[in-house]
Design a protein around this motif. Structure first.
Motif, PDB file in Angstrom:
ATOM      1  N   PHE A 548       5.517  -6.009  -1.216  1.00  0.00           N
ATOM      2  CA  PHE A 548       4.159  -5.639  -0.792  1.00  0.00           C
ATOM      3  C   PHE A 548       3.159  -5.737  -1.939  1.00  0.00           C
ATOM      4  N   LYS A 549       3.279  -6.806  -2.721  1.00  0.00           N
ATOM      5  CA  LYS A 549       2.274  -7.060  -3.748  1.00  0.00           C
ATOM      6  C   LYS A 549       1.053  -7.706  -3.112  1.00  0.00           C
ATOM      7  N   LYS A 550      -0.008  -7.810  -3.884  1.00  0.00           N
ATOM      8  CA  LYS A 550      -1.266  -8.329  -3.364  1.00  0.00           C
ATOM      9  C   LYS A 550      -1.083  -9.721  -2.751  1.00  0.00           C
ATOM     10  N   GLU A 551      -0.363 -10.566  -3.475  1.00  0.00           N
ATOM     11  CA  GLU A 551      -0.243 -11.958  -3.029  1.00  0.00           C
ATOM     12  C   GLU A 551       0.793 -12.135  -1.918  1.00  0.00           C
ATOM     13  N   THR A 552       1.691 -11.128  -1.709  1.00  0.00           N
ATOM     14  CA  THR A 552       2.756 -11.291  -0.700  1.00  0.00           C
ATOM     15  C   THR A 552       2.653 -10.297   0.437  1.00  0.00           C
ATOM     16  N   SER A 553       1.682  -9.388   0.389  1.00  0.00           N
ATOM     17  CA  SER A 553       1.650  -8.295   1.355  1.00  0.00           C
ATOM     18  C   SER A 553       1.545  -8.783   2.796  1.00  0.00           C
ATOM     19  N   LYS A 554       0.750  -9.823   3.033  1.00  0.00           N
ATOM     20  CA  LYS A 554       0.585 -10.308   4.404  1.00  0.00           C
ATOM     21  C   LYS A 554       1.918 -10.782   4.986  1.00  0.00           C
ATOM     22  N   ASN A 555       2.654 -11.616   4.240  1.00  0.00           N
ATOM     23  CA  ASN A 555       3.960 -12.095   4.694  1.00  0.00           C
ATOM     24  C   ASN A 555       4.971 -10.946   4.805  1.00  0.00           C
ATOM     25  N   ASP A 556       4.880  -9.973   3.857  1.00  0.00           N
ATOM     26  CA  ASP A 556       5.812  -8.844   3.874  1.00  0.00           C
ATOM     27  C   ASP A 556       5.628  -8.013   5.133  1.00  0.00           C
ATOM     28  N   PHE A 557       4.375  -7.749   5.532  1.00  0.00           N
ATOM     29  CA  PHE A 557       4.117  -6.978   6.758  1.00  0.00           C
ATOM     30  C   PHE A 557       4.624  -7.732   7.989  1.00  0.00           C
ATOM     31  N   SER A 558       4.452  -9.042   7.990  1.00  0.00           N
ATOM     32  CA  SER A 558       4.933  -9.855   9.116  1.00  0.00           C
ATOM     33  C   SER A 558       6.450  -9.788   9.206  1.00  0.00           C
ATOM     34  N   LYS A 559       7.121  -9.891   8.051  1.00  0.00           N
ATOM     35  CA  LYS A 559       8.579  -9.872   8.010  1.00  0.00           C
ATOM     36  C   LYS A 559       9.134  -8.530   8.491  1.00  0.00           C
ATOM     37  N   ILE A 560       8.558  -7.413   8.005  1.00  0.00           N
ATOM     38  CA  ILE A 560       9.070  -6.097   8.378  1.00  0.00           C
ATOM     39  C   ILE A 560       8.848  -5.827   9.860  1.00  0.00           C
ATOM     40  N   SER A 561       7.743  -6.380  10.422  1.00  0.00           N
ATOM     41  CA  SER A 561       7.488  -6.202  11.858  1.00  0.00           C
ATOM     42  C   SER A 561       8.562  -6.904  12.690  1.00  0.00           C
ATOM     43  N   GLU A 562       8.982  -8.089  12.250  1.00  0.00           N
ATOM     44  CA  GLU A 562      10.041  -8.819  12.960  1.00  0.00           C
ATOM     45  C   GLU A 562      11.360  -8.051  12.899  1.00  0.00           C
ATOM     46  N   VAL A 563      11.656  -7.485  11.727  1.00  0.00           N
ATOM     47  CA  VAL A 563      12.893  -6.720  11.566  1.00  0.00           C
ATOM     48  C   VAL A 563      12.896  -5.507  12.487  1.00  0.00           C
ATOM     49  N   VAL A 564      11.723  -4.842  12.619  1.00  0.00           N
ATOM     50  CA  VAL A 564      11.615  -3.673  13.487  1.00  0.00           C
ATOM     51  C   VAL A 564      11.945  -4.062  14.936  1.00  0.00           C
TER      52      VAL A 564
END
Length: 821
Positions: A548-564
């Motif tokens: 969840f760094k500045k440059e990766t936060s968007k992809n990280d949120f997308s990834k965690i939503s898929e896992v949920v």
């Protein structure tokens, strides 16, 4: 009570120690005015505090205890009562304006007094005692503490006698047989308690009578009660018509309940417990999904906003540092033309909460520099190095103009007053200054504060003077305008000075804001990563590697939503399996209660299904609890029947065999505690002791000390009433009275002037009697003061525990063990 030691330092001039060893009378021996009576006074001080300082008969004030030149003194009295050691400590200090007193009563159970030890050993033992906090300090506390251990000040007042005839006189006045108020209250409490206990026994008797009645009634009504209650408890087919059926019916019902608890309920419990265990395993997974979804839904937008805000602040901080680095402000407003003010048009001042103040600061810099540049432009023709030069030039010009407008008459010796300045090509007039008026600031003609003018000037001279005046007025106008710009610049510079720390303060403020935002970002990142790690762990998805760094936060949120979403699908499948294992009879119960489980589950319905299954478990446990309550109730009913049978038997036994005995004892206590009878008995003891003591001291006379009634006595000699007995007769009677009180209350007998009024023969008999009493009764302490006389031999003094008081001076009196000459 036994006195142990009296230790005196400086009180009434006395210094020394007296040990009161049992088995012998203690004699305090000395010349008249040597200080013997002072020792008795100190004993009264210890045990009769109010009587010493407030008695109508003894007019001793506490200020008299310290004899000049002594400024302080103390007395410690050690005594044993009820197996405990006590120390009464008094200390007096002369402050000049008053005598201050400190009193304390201590108690110790740590040591026991051994009278076989030497005086030095006993002193060492007493000094080693750790007393702790005092149990009494005020007079009221002291009296109360002494009365609690049966050291009654009222009785001590009689037993520490100031003369050997006091008790006889008090007996005639009816004061001897007065029971101490504290003891009287205690006896009345005993009587009152005995009466109360008799009433309590009446209540106890009523309780057992009622218990007997209730037991009989219970056993009589129990069959009817059980016949009515069994159907309410869910039992059918059992009928109780008489007391004989009770035990058989209860045992039959108990068998049915036991069978239900052992076979029916345990199976249902086992199944539901298994469902509960499965649900417990799922709960952490559901909680992990809910936590992650909640964090994403509630904090994602906030997290991204914080990232943007930090980026904006980082950029602003970088720009601001460049601005602060370039700013260069001189120390004085006069030099503001040299100030370096960076361009700030592109800077976003709205990042500051007080943006207007920050803008105002830079506007003031520009304004101040502009004003200084203007005044320098106006004064460019002058050679000014400071604001002081400008102000001085303006002042001089004003003064010169004033003198040109109104010149003075020339001095008598002036040869030439108004001339033409050759250096100006004859354009300006020169003002001549008399030598005796010359000052340093008149180095230039146009700065002279005084002007002399001829009475008549030529037209040309008048014209030149007028031209000079006009030119001076123009110059003054320029200087005034320059001065106004200077004043404005100074005022603005003052505001700049007051805010000189603003650039650095704002830099620190920006850095603090960035740090705070960074902390919030880190907190959110930690929460995202923490909840994500829990989710991955619960569902065995390996290590959580989203940062969840500045440059990766968007992809990280997308990834965690898929896992949920994937985890939600897994949970639905697990719940379906659990529902499939639950027996139909349990599911049927849920259906009847309109709480049927759903097979197709959304994320929201997972928790609802869990709650429904938990309700199943709760209901099953409640059913088991009710069955156990019925089981316990059955056992209790069986026990109640047994208890009632026992109560009936015990009540009959207690009423017949036990209660009569304490009732008789309390009745005796009530009758025996009669204060009038106690006084009469004490009077009879005194009569007996007085007549016995009298026979020992004056054997050639027969004295009757008749106790008439209520503590009143009448002396009779050889059968005849005597109204005025001799001194030796009164002394003998007094000793008998004091002996009775001391033995009855277990207190010491202390008598001042003990040898007075006895002739040689009777004094010897008196001392022999005291020796005999002390030897026969080790607990009886006798202390006598005797003045030096040939009537007391050394052998008699050696038989006693004798101390000698010697007065070296008015304020120096020593106490030493007596040594025969």
């Amino acid at each position: 009570m036994q006195l142990v030691l009296l230790d005196v330092e400086g009180i009434l001039g006395l210094n020394g120690k007296i040990f009161f060893r049992p088995g012998k009378p203690t004699i305090i021996y000395g010349e008249n005015l040597s200080g013997k009576t002072n020792i008795i006074t100190l004993l009264r001080l210890c045990f009769l505090r109010k009587n010493i300082f407030r008695s109508k008969k003894v007019k001793l004030e506490k200020e008299e205890l310290l004899l000049d030149p002594l400024k302080e003194g103390k007395v410690n009295c050690y005594f044993v009562q009820n197996g405990s050691l006590y120390k009464l400590a008094y200390q007096f200090r002369d402050t000049g304006s008053q005598t201050k007193e400190e009193r304390q009563l201590f108690k110790s159970d740590s040591i026991k007094i051994d009278w076989k030890e030497s005086e030095d050993e006993m002193i060492e033992k007493l000094e080693s005692v750790s007393w702790g906090d005092p149990i009494a300090q005020t007079i009221e506390e002291l009296v109360d503490s002494l009365e609690k251990i049966s050291v009654f000040p009222d009785v001590m007042n009689l037993l520490i006698a100031s003369r050997n005839v006091d008790s006889y006189l008090k007996a005639l006045e009816g004061e001897i047989c007065e029971i101490p108020e504290a003891l009287s209250e205690e006896l009345m409490q005993v009587k009152d308690e005995a009466q109360k206990n008799q009433k309590r026994l009446d209540k106890v008797e009523n309780v057992f009578l009622r218990l007997e009645e209730e037991a009989e009634k219970y056993l009589e009504e129990q069959p009817k009660y059980l016949d009515e209650i069994l159907p309410e408890k869910g039992v059918d087919g059992i009928s109780i018509s008489n007391f004989q059926d009770i035990q058989e019916s209860l045992e039959k019902w108990e068998d049915e309940v036991n069978n239900r608890l052992s076979e029916g309920i345990p199976e249902d419990v086992r199944i539901t417990e298994k469902a509960k265990d499965d649900l417990d395993k799922i709960k952490p997974k559901v909680k992990a999904i809910v936590s992650v979804k909640k964090e994403i839904s509630e904090e994602k937008e906030n997290f991204e906003s914080l990232i943007q805000k930090k980026s904006k602040l980082d950029s602003a901080l970088k720009d601001w540092k460049e601005i602060v680095k370039k700013v260069n402000i001189p120390m004085k407003a006069w030099n503001m033309e040299n100030a370096v003010i960076p361009e700030i048009d592109d800077f976003d001042f709205d990042i500051f909460e007080d943006s207007e103040n920050v803008r105002s600061y830079f506007e003031n810099l520009q304004k101040c520099k502009k004003k200084v540049n203007k005044l320098k432009e106006i004064t460019s023709e002058f050679d000014f190095n400071s604001s002081e030069d400008l102000e001085k030039e303006k002042t001089d010009a004003e003064e010169l103009l004033e003198t040109l407008k109104d010149p003075e008459d020339p001095p008598e010796d002036a040869t030439e007053v108004l001339l033409t300045d050759p250096a100006s090509g004859g354009k300006y007039p020169v003002i001549s200054i008399p030598i005796n008026e010359y000052r340093k600031n008149m180095q230039k003609v146009n700065r002279t504060p005084r002007v002399h003018k001829k009475e008549e000037l030529s037209e040309e001279e008048e014209k030149k003077l007028e031209t000079r005046q006009k030119n001076l007025e123009k110059t003054l106008k320029k200087l005034s305008k320059a001065k106004q710009n200077l004043d404005n610049a100074k005022e603005t510079f003052k505001a700049i000075e007051s805010d000189k720390s603003l650039p650095e303060d704002k830099r620190e403020s920006l850095e603090t804001k960035i740090e705070n935002i960074q902390d919030k970002i880190k907190e959110l990142r930690d929460r995202f990563k923490g909840n994500g790690s829990i989710l991955y762990n619960r569902f065995d998805r390996g290590d959580f590697n989203l940062d969840f760094k500045k440059e990766t936060s968007k992809n990280d949120f997308s990834k965690i939503s898929e896992v949920v979403k994937e985890c939600e699908s897994d949970i639905k499948e697990e719940i379906s399996k659990i529902i499939g294992k639950i027996p139909e009879k349990i599911l049927e119960k849920l259906k009847k209660a309109e709480k049927e489980l759903e097979v197709e589950l959304s994320t929201e319905s997972i928790e609802k299904n869990i709650q429904k299954l938990e309700k199943i478990i709760k209901d099953l446990k409640e059913e088991r609890k009710k069955q156990k309550e019925i089981q316990e109730w059955l056992q209790k009913e069986k026990n109640n029947i047994q208890d009632q049978l026992k109560d009936l038997s015990y009540s009959k036994y207690i009423l017949k065999n036990l209660l009569p005995y304490p009732r008789a004892l309390y009745k005796i206590a009530d009758e025996k505690v009669d204060l009038e009878k106690i006084v009469d008995r004490l009077g009879d003891y005194i009569q007996e002791s007085v007549e016995k003591s009298y026979r020992n001291i004056i054997p050639d006379q027969t004295l009757e000390f008749v106790h008439k009634r209520e503590g009143e006595f009448e002396p009779r000699l050889n059968g005849q009433y005597i109204s005025n007995p001799s001194g030796s007769q009164r002394a003998a009677i007094s000793f008998g009275i004091m002996y009775t009180l001391a033995s009855q209350f277990n207190l010491p007998l202390v008598m001042d002037e003990a040898a007075d009024r006895f002739d040689t023969h009777r004094l010897s008999d008196f001392l022999s009697l005291t020796q005999q009493v002390a030897e026969e009764n080790k607990n009886m302490q006798i202390c006598l003061t005797i003045y030096k006389t040939n009537d007391v031999s050394d052998s008699e003094l050696e038989k006693a525990n004798t101390y000698e008081v010697q007065g070296q001076s008015y304020s120096q009196k020593s106490i030493q063990p007596y040594e025969a000459k």
